[in-house]
Design a protein around this motif. Structure first.
Motif, PDB file in Angstrom:
ATOM      1  N   GLY A   9       0.817  -1.215   0.000  1.00 44.12           N
ATOM      2  CA  GLY A   9       0.000   0.000   0.000  1.00 44.12           C
ATOM      3  C   GLY A   9       0.844   1.255   0.000  1.00 44.12           C
ATOM      4  N   ALA A  10       1.960   1.220   0.749  1.00 43.60           N
ATOM      5  CA  ALA A  10       2.838   2.394   0.773  1.00 43.60           C
ATOM      6  C   ALA A  10       3.415   2.645  -0.611  1.00 43.60           C
ATOM      7  N   LEU A  26       4.246   2.849   6.687  1.00 43.54           N
ATOM      8  CA  LEU A  26       5.525   2.191   6.938  1.00 43.54           C
ATOM      9  C   LEU A  26       5.971   2.310   8.384  1.00 43.54           C
ATOM     10  N   PHE A  27       5.811   3.491   8.968  1.00 41.63           N
ATOM     11  CA  PHE A  27       6.444   3.732  10.260  1.00 41.63           C
ATOM     12  C   PHE A  27       5.463   3.872  11.411  1.00 41.63           C
ATOM     13  N   ALA A  28       4.198   4.123  11.125  1.00 40.46           N
ATOM     14  CA  ALA A  28       3.240   4.316  12.212  1.00 40.46           C
ATOM     15  C   ALA A  28       1.960   3.587  11.865  1.00 40.46           C
ATOM     16  N   ASN A  29       2.087   2.309  11.539  1.00 43.26           N
ATOM     17  CA  ASN A  29       0.973   1.585  10.958  1.00 43.26           C
ATOM     18  C   ASN A  29      -0.193   1.451  11.938  1.00 43.26           C
ATOM     19  N   PRO A  30      -1.356   2.041  11.612  1.00 44.20           N
ATOM     20  CA  PRO A  30      -2.499   1.927  12.515  1.00 44.20           C
ATOM     21  C   PRO A  30      -3.227   0.590  12.361  1.00 44.20           C
ATOM     22  N   LEU A  31      -2.933  -0.176  11.294  1.00 43.94           N
ATOM     23  CA  LEU A  31      -3.668  -1.403  11.026  1.00 43.94           C
ATOM     24  C   LEU A  31      -3.162  -2.563  11.864  1.00 43.94           C
ATOM     25  N   VAL A  32      -1.896  -2.521  12.258  1.00 45.03           N
ATOM     26  CA  VAL A  32      -1.327  -3.631  13.027  1.00 45.03           C
ATOM     27  C   VAL A  32      -2.060  -3.802  14.357  1.00 45.03           C
ATOM     28  N   VAL A  76       0.901   9.471   3.633  1.00 45.52           N
ATOM     29  CA  VAL A  76       0.178   8.205   3.774  1.00 45.52           C
ATOM     30  C   VAL A  76       1.162   7.034   3.749  1.00 45.52           C
ATOM     31  N   ALA A  77       2.140   7.096   2.835  1.00 47.62           N
ATOM     32  CA  ALA A  77       3.144   6.032   2.773  1.00 47.62           C
ATOM     33  C   ALA A  77       3.949   5.961   4.062  1.00 47.62           C
ATOM     34  N   MET A  78       4.307   7.125   4.612  1.00 39.76           N
ATOM     35  CA  MET A  78       5.068   7.173   5.868  1.00 39.76           C
ATOM     36  C   MET A  78       4.267   6.550   7.005  1.00 39.76           C
ATOM     37  N   ILE A  79       2.950   6.877   7.057  1.00 39.89           N
ATOM     38  CA  ILE A  79       2.101   6.332   8.118  1.00 39.89           C
ATOM     39  C   ILE A  79       2.058   4.817   7.989  1.00 39.89           C
TER      40      ILE A  79
END
Lengths: 257, 90
Positions: free
Chosen positions: B17-18, B79-85, B74-77
């Motif tokens: 997605g990123a 990769l580095f701050a994934n809310p889905l995990v 959005v890509a940064m979120i």
């Protein structure tokens, strides 16, 4: 709907620099240096905060030095007076061209914003983590612009400011409000994204250069400086000018006269 | 889907997605190139108005750039701050 508080905290925390998941190799989020407890509230002193303090101290020191030197300035400029007059005059003409002669007093405010953002962007050259690579800093600066936009709109326009939301037809009121709220978001994200993107690319370049075989170590000499020239100096200066220019344009648009 | 670690699945999809989010870079690339070309054309036609043309072009480029920056954020979120995990049960 399904966003839990923890996830929001993790998302926001990463963007503004709270270290909630210290797993990534690349140092993207700013490190927490100290956790203070003030009246039951936990205050996190991150790298960004400390770097901002250092930059603020440097700027205040420079300002004080020139304030003291200013006593000796004469009508005919010489030495440091030339430099100061050049900087002030170019900022003045910049503000006058973007706003108008009448609102030239905004130069006082925007010169401070300009100096803070410029020095923050360039601080990456000295090995600091640029404070502007943190959504906190850019959002705070943008908030002042947001307040200025609407304060100037209400102050100069009075009723016509509120009427502007009902134009061209009253049905568009929600869309007008959303477009007003999109302004600070796009302003802050533009600066944040540019500086953070440059910082991440530089971090990846340094990671790659660190793992080069010894034959290719010659690349370590010129490549980082050329990339720093683009990502830190060029992008940093351009984004500073853009930020200040867009802020002034948005304020000018709201002023009714 | 037996034996598939849900966390690994989500992380892998987030990485894809990123990458997809960065397709947003095409738009500003075309737009800024177009703006720069028109700017060069205008300077060629009116070299004395170079300063005004350059600042107007930079302003337009900066506004066109914001969509690309949104894609980057959005890509940064992802990769580095994934809310889905955090949504994975257990």
């Amino acid at each position: 709907m399904g966003l839990h508080l923890l996830e929001v905290k993790s998302l926001v925390g990463h963007l503004i620099g709270w270290n909630t998941n210290p797993s990534s190799d690349l140092d993207v989020e700013s490190r927490i240096i100290e956790k203070l407890h003030i009246g039951g509230i936990e205050v996190w002193i991150s790298e960004t905060v400390v770097n901002t303090w250092i930059i603020m101290a440097a700027l205040i020191l420079i300002a004080l030095i020139f304030r003291i030197k200013m006593k000796n300035y004469k009508y005919k400029p010489e030495g440091s007076q030339n430099v100061i007059e050049l900087i002030i005059e170019s900022m003045d003409s910049f503000v006058k061209s973007a706003m108008s002669e009448k609102y030239a007093y905004f130069g006082n405010w925007f010169f401070g914003v300009f100096a803070l953002i410029l020095v923050s962007n360039l601080s990456g050259l000295l090995g600091f983590r640029p404070p502007t690579a943190d959504l906190c800093t850019t959002a705070a600066i943008t908030l002042t612009t947001f307040v200025l936009i609407h304060f100037m709109g209400i102050w100069t326009g009075k009723g016509s400011y509120f009427k502007g939301y009902l134009e061209p037809i009253p049905v568009l009121l929600p869309i007008n409000i959303i477009s007003e709220l999109a302004t600070p978001i796009s302003l802050s994200f533009r600066l944040f994204g540019n500086i953070l993107g440059g910082m991440i690319i530089m971090g990846m370049v340094y990671m790659a250069l660190g793992n080069l075989p010894s034959i290719l170590k010659i690349f370590n000499i010129g490549v980082p400086s050329a990339l720093h020239l683009y990502f830190d100096v060029f992008a940093g200066c351009i984004q500073t000018v853009i930020f200040v220019m867009l802020s002034m344009t948005f304020i000018k648009d709201k002023i009714a006269d | 889907m037996e034996g598939l670690d849900p966390r690994a699945f989500v992380l892998g999809c987030s990485a894809i997605g990123a990458g997809l989010a960065m397709i947003a870079g095409i738009g500003p690339g075309i737009g800024q190139g177009f703006a720069a070309g028109k700017g060069a054309e205008a300077v060629g036609r009116q070299p004395e108005a170079r300063g005004t043309i350059t600042s107007t072009m930079l302003l337009g480029c900066a506004v066109a750039e914001s969509t690309g920056i949104y894609g980057l954020v959005v890509a940064m979120i992802l990769l580095f701050a994934n809310p889905l995990v955090g949504k994975i049960a257990g």
